[in-house]
Design a protein around this motif. Structure first.
Motif, short mmCIF file in Angstrom:
data_model
loop_
_atom_site.label_atom_id
_atom_site.label_comp_id
_atom_site.label_asym_id
_atom_site.label_seq_id
_atom_site.Cartn_x
_atom_site.Cartn_y
_atom_site.Cartn_z
N LEU A 1 -0.60 5.05 -4.74
CA LEU A 1 -1.67 4.37 -5.48
C LEU A 1 -1.13 3.79 -6.79
N GLN A 2 -0.31 4.55 -7.47
CA GLN A 2 0.28 4.06 -8.72
C GLN A 2 1.14 2.83 -8.48
N ASP B 1 2.22 -3.05 -8.79
CA ASP B 1 2.63 -4.25 -8.04
C ASP B 1 1.52 -5.30 -8.01
N THR B 2 0.28 -4.85 -7.83
CA THR B 2 -0.84 -5.78 -7.75
C THR B 2 -1.08 -6.45 -9.09
N ILE C 1 -0.71 -10.34 -8.90
CA ILE C 1 -1.98 -11.04 -8.72
C ILE C 1 -2.61 -11.47 -10.05
N CYS C 2 -2.42 -10.70 -11.09
CA CYS C 2 -3.12 -10.96 -12.36
C CYS C 2 -2.34 -11.86 -13.31
N LYS C 3 -1.16 -12.29 -12.93
CA LYS C 3 -0.32 -13.06 -13.85
C LYS C 3 -0.87 -14.45 -14.14
N THR C 4 -1.82 -14.93 -13.35
CA THR C 4 -2.42 -16.23 -13.67
C THR C 4 -3.49 -16.10 -14.76
N LEU D 1 -10.46 -0.71 -8.74
CA LEU D 1 -10.55 -1.38 -7.44
C LEU D 1 -9.35 -2.32 -7.35
N TYR D 2 -8.41 -1.95 -6.50
CA TYR D 2 -7.18 -2.73 -6.34
C TYR D 2 -6.86 -2.88 -4.87
N VAL D 3 -6.40 -4.08 -4.51
CA VAL D 3 -5.94 -4.36 -3.15
C VAL D 3 -4.47 -4.76 -3.24
N HIS D 4 -3.67 -4.20 -2.38
CA HIS D 4 -2.22 -4.46 -2.33
C HIS D 4 -1.96 -5.96 -2.38
N LYS D 5 -0.94 -6.33 -3.13
CA LYS D 5 -0.62 -7.75 -3.33
C LYS D 5 -0.37 -8.49 -2.02
N ASP D 6 0.11 -7.80 -0.99
CA ASP D 6 0.40 -8.44 0.30
C ASP D 6 -0.79 -8.42 1.26
#
Length: 154
Positions: A14-15, A20-21, A25-28, A81-86
């Motif tokens: 989970l960590q 990774d997410t 994902i949040c870099k934009t 609430l996080y979804v794996h980047k892939d």
């Protein structure tokens, strides 16, 4: 995809998914300094263990790989609430959210709240949340914008 209750053995996966997410994902929506501050939360092992021990944690899994997770604190606060980047845009967040809302209803809650990132704001709006206020939080001396959001549930 399987949705199951999270347990202590999931901690490191989970960590890693969280870090990774956020980095991918949040870099934009957040700059490098903000991403580093945000992901520094990984260092607080006590908090992560507390989440698994004291929050309602749901994990999405596909073939032994965790593809997402969502946590409910005190019956009405969506903490994570996080979804794996892939595995983005495959309906995982919707399924996790729907099951979290069912749990909140089971606990006879009348609303859900969350502090939502810029990246997640559109998702939360799509599932019926409204912004109460824009917030600036300070993480290790770095300011990050998020939104206090709420949704009434029946």
């Amino acid at each position: 995809m399987t949705i199951r209750v999270g347990h202590n053995d999931d901690l490191s996966e989970l960590q890693q998914l969280f870090v990774d997410t956020v980095k991918s994902i949040c870099k934009t929506d957040y700059n490098r300094e903000q991403i580093i501050a945000w992901t520094s939360g990984i260092e607080n092992n006590h908090r992560w263990k507390d989440i698994l021990a004291n929050q309602f944690v749901l994990v999405a899994q596909e073939n032994e790989k965790i593809t997402g997770f969502c946590t409910l604190d005190k019956g009405n606060y969506i903490d994570l609430l996080y979804v794996h980047k892939d595995y983005q845009r495959k309906g995982i967040a919707y399924k996790l959210y729907a099951d979290i809302e069912k749990e909140a209803k089971r606990q006879r809650q009348s609303e859900l709240t969350s502090d939502v990132s810029k990246t997640s704001k559109k998702f939360f709006e799509k599932v019926g949340f409204k912004v109460l206020q824009k917030q600036t939080v300070n993480v290790r001396g770095v300011e990050l914008t998020n939104y206090k959001m709420t949704k009434p549930i029946e």
